[in-house]
Every structure is written in C-alpha cells, then in structure tokens.
Design a protein around this motif. Structure first.
Motif, PDB file in Angstrom:
ATOM      1  N   UNK A   1       7.583  -9.862   4.193  1.00 45.19           N
ATOM      2  CA  UNK A   1       8.500  -9.420   4.450  1.00 45.19           C
ATOM      3  C   UNK A   1       7.336  -8.074   5.217  1.00 45.19           C
ATOM      4  N   UNK A   2       6.160  -7.561   4.526  1.00 42.88           N
ATOM      5  CA  UNK A   2       5.520  -6.554   5.972  1.00 42.88           C
ATOM      6  C   UNK A   2       4.820  -8.466   7.122  1.00 42.88           C
ATOM      7  N   UNK A   3       4.369  -8.809   6.712  1.00 45.82           N
ATOM      8  CA  UNK A   3       4.104 -10.559   7.608  1.00 45.82           C
ATOM      9  C   UNK A   3       4.506 -10.829   8.302  1.00 45.82           C
ATOM     10  N   UNK A   4       6.519 -10.454   8.458  1.00 46.24           N
ATOM     11  CA  UNK A   4       7.209 -10.306   9.057  1.00 46.24           C
ATOM     12  C   UNK A   4       7.744  -9.445  10.019  1.00 46.24           C
ATOM     13  N   UNK A   5       7.254  -8.278   9.695  1.00 45.74           N
ATOM     14  CA  UNK A   5       6.724  -6.971  10.627  1.00 45.74           C
ATOM     15  C   UNK A   5       5.791  -7.428  11.626  1.00 45.74           C
ATOM     16  N   UNK A   6       5.056  -7.472  10.652  1.00 48.49           N
ATOM     17  CA  UNK A   6       3.432  -7.141  11.908  1.00 48.49           C
ATOM     18  C   UNK A   6       3.220  -8.023  13.102  1.00 48.49           C
ATOM     19  N   UNK A   7       3.737  -9.557  12.452  1.00 52.59           N
ATOM     20  CA  UNK A   7       3.950 -10.199  13.253  1.00 52.59           C
ATOM     21  C   UNK A   7       4.593 -10.087  14.856  1.00 52.59           C
ATOM     22  N   UNK A   8       5.848  -9.017  14.482  1.00 51.00           N
ATOM     23  CA  UNK A   8       6.869  -8.837  15.773  1.00 51.00           C
ATOM     24  C   UNK A   8       5.877  -7.975  16.056  1.00 51.00           C
ATOM     25  N   UNK A   9       5.332  -7.033  15.558  1.00 47.45           N
ATOM     26  CA  UNK A   9       4.815  -4.972  16.089  1.00 47.45           C
ATOM     27  C   UNK A   9       3.679  -6.493  17.181  1.00 47.45           C
ATOM     28  N   UNK A  10       2.743  -7.040  17.099  1.00 52.04           N
ATOM     29  CA  UNK A  10       1.873  -7.467  17.438  1.00 52.04           C
ATOM     30  C   UNK A  10       2.171  -8.430  19.029  1.00 52.04           C
ATOM     31  N   UNK A  11       3.470  -8.854  18.146  1.00 45.68           N
ATOM     32  CA  UNK A  11       4.018  -9.763  19.245  1.00 45.68           C
ATOM     33  C   UNK A  11       4.314  -8.528  20.204  1.00 45.68           C
ATOM     34  N   UNK A  12       5.590  -8.027  20.667  1.00 48.61           N
ATOM     35  CA  UNK A  12       5.438  -6.844  20.810  1.00 48.61           C
ATOM     36  C   UNK A  12       4.556  -6.443  21.821  1.00 48.61           C
TER      37      UNK A  12
END
Length: 250
Positions: free
Chosen positions: A215-226
């Motif tokens: 779940x943390x990885x999902x949030x990190x990737x979304x944040x990096x993309x943004x």
C-alpha cells in the motif's frame, strides 16, 4: 511512449514492486547494469526520467567501482536536461553526493525499519505526505549529511533524513518502496555480498508488514508521478532513416 533509464548496481536490486506500477501507466524502462560494466545512458535526451537503484557499494568506493564517477556524470546530464531523477538507497547517496553532501561509509550496512515522519519542509510535499506515519525499510551503504540549504522531506524515528528533494525534478529516498521480501532473500543469497547482521530481523519484519508495504508503494508511486510529472513525455531527438534509391535515380 514514455521510457525511463534505470541504473542497476546488483543482481538482487531492481525496480521490484515499482515495475508493475510503471507498466500500468504505459511507461517502459531499460536497465543499465553498471556492476557488469555495461555502458550507462549516453544521452539524457532519449529518456523521460532516470532511476538510480540501491546497491552494496559506497559512493566513496570509486577506486574499486570506477563507473560510480560516470554515474555521477549521468546524474548531471539528466539534471541539466530537465529530466526527473529518482535515487533509492545507494542512488539517493549518489544524488546527495552530486549535490555536495558529506558522505560517510559507516554504518556501512545502514539497514532498519522505521516510522517515516514528514518534516516541516515536507508539509505540502506529496511524497512526504504519502509515507508520513508508515513503516518503511531504510537500506543504504553509509549515510550522508545534506548540504546547507537542502532540508529533508522525511526523517526516521531518530530524526535522520530518509528523503530529500534538492530542487523540483529530483528526489532521493534512503527507504525502498520497490523492495519485496523475495528481494531480501536474493540479497542474502547473492555471491560475495555481505549482508547486514540484522538481515534475518529485516526479513521477518518485511514478511509481517508485506500488505502495508504494498500500500505504501502504491502511494509513493502516485506521489512521484504527481511531484515529478512522470506521466509527461519529454521531447526526444527525432530518429531519421536513410532511404536508398534502389533504381539509382537522381
């Protein structure tokens, strides 16, 4: 199609969990295996971003690993070209070194689980907010003192930095959103690689926290993309093809 350059420093450490996240977003990537003396990207303009993965060697060991010097040059090329740069573990230390940080080899096996804490500098930062309060795995060959003027976005329980952003378009993470329990197993089995003394504890904790880590990885990737505009396809040099007149015409 968006295409990332990924510098790999050992067999065991690759994009891991992040691979599927990029593929879902129609982002391709090419591995450059520096530890096998493969050539690193010759131009930043043919890629949309640069990922620098973890590894067992210190950035201070360029005598034993001369390609580390070339890798810092690659960082400079991507930064000057305005291409996003993401460093994980060793990659974060290389990015910090490029920024003028003071590096230390000890602790050489800087590996532990900790709670991530967003700092004041990370109050409005997507990445810092994505991991604030989460358990993350820090793993790096040594540590770095960030240069004056660069404030950490995220710190660990002891107040040590584990994420920083020197300027828009670049970010370094001492924690590993890409890591899977199986990757830790591969690190243990990797020939001639010295593992941290607490690697058994790390493995046990990773297995226990595996659902939360995903779940943390999902949030990190979304944040990096943004934060880094990773979905933006950068302009690349055009490829020209030569047409040969088979009839010998003018």
């Amino acid at each position: 199609m968006k295409h990332f350059a990924v510098v790999q420093h050992s067999y065991s450490e690759f994009l891991g969990l992040i691979e599927s996240q990029l593929e879902k977003r129609d982002i391709g990537f090419s591995y450059f295996r520096a530890f096998l003396n493969q050539d690193l990207p010759g131009s930043a303009l043919t890629f949309d971003a640069l990922f620098l993965l973890g590894g067992p060697m210190s950035p201070l060991e360029s005598d034993a690993y001369p390609w580390l010097i070339q890798e810092r040059n690659v960082i400079g090329a991507f930064r000057k070209a305005g291409r996003p740069v993401v460093g994980l573990g060793l990659g974060a230390l290389l990015l910090a070194q490029y920024e003028g940080a003071e590096l230390r080899r000890e602790p050489y096996h800087n590996a532990y689980f900790t709670t991530a804490h967003a700092t004041e500098a990370g109050r409005d930062d997507p990445l810092a907010q994505a991991v604030d309060g989460a358990q993350v795995l820090v793993w790096s060959p040594g540590v770095a003192r960030l240069p004056e003027g660069i404030a950490p976005l995220v710190v660990d329980d002891a107040g040590n930095w584990i994420a920083f952003r020197p300027e828009p378009g670049a970010v370094g993470l001492l924690f590993h959103p890409e890591m899977k329990p199986g990757m830790i197993e591969d690190i243990i089995m990797e020939e001639d690689r010295e593992a941290p003394e607490n690697v058994g504890e790390l493995m046990e904790t990773a297995r226990r926290l595996w659902p939360q880590m995903q779940e943390t990885t999902d949030r990190v990737v979304v944040a990096l993309v943004r934060e880094l505009n990773l979905m933006q396809e950068r302009r690349k040099p055009r490829v020209f093809s030569l047409q040969v007149d088979s009839e010998g015409g003018q």
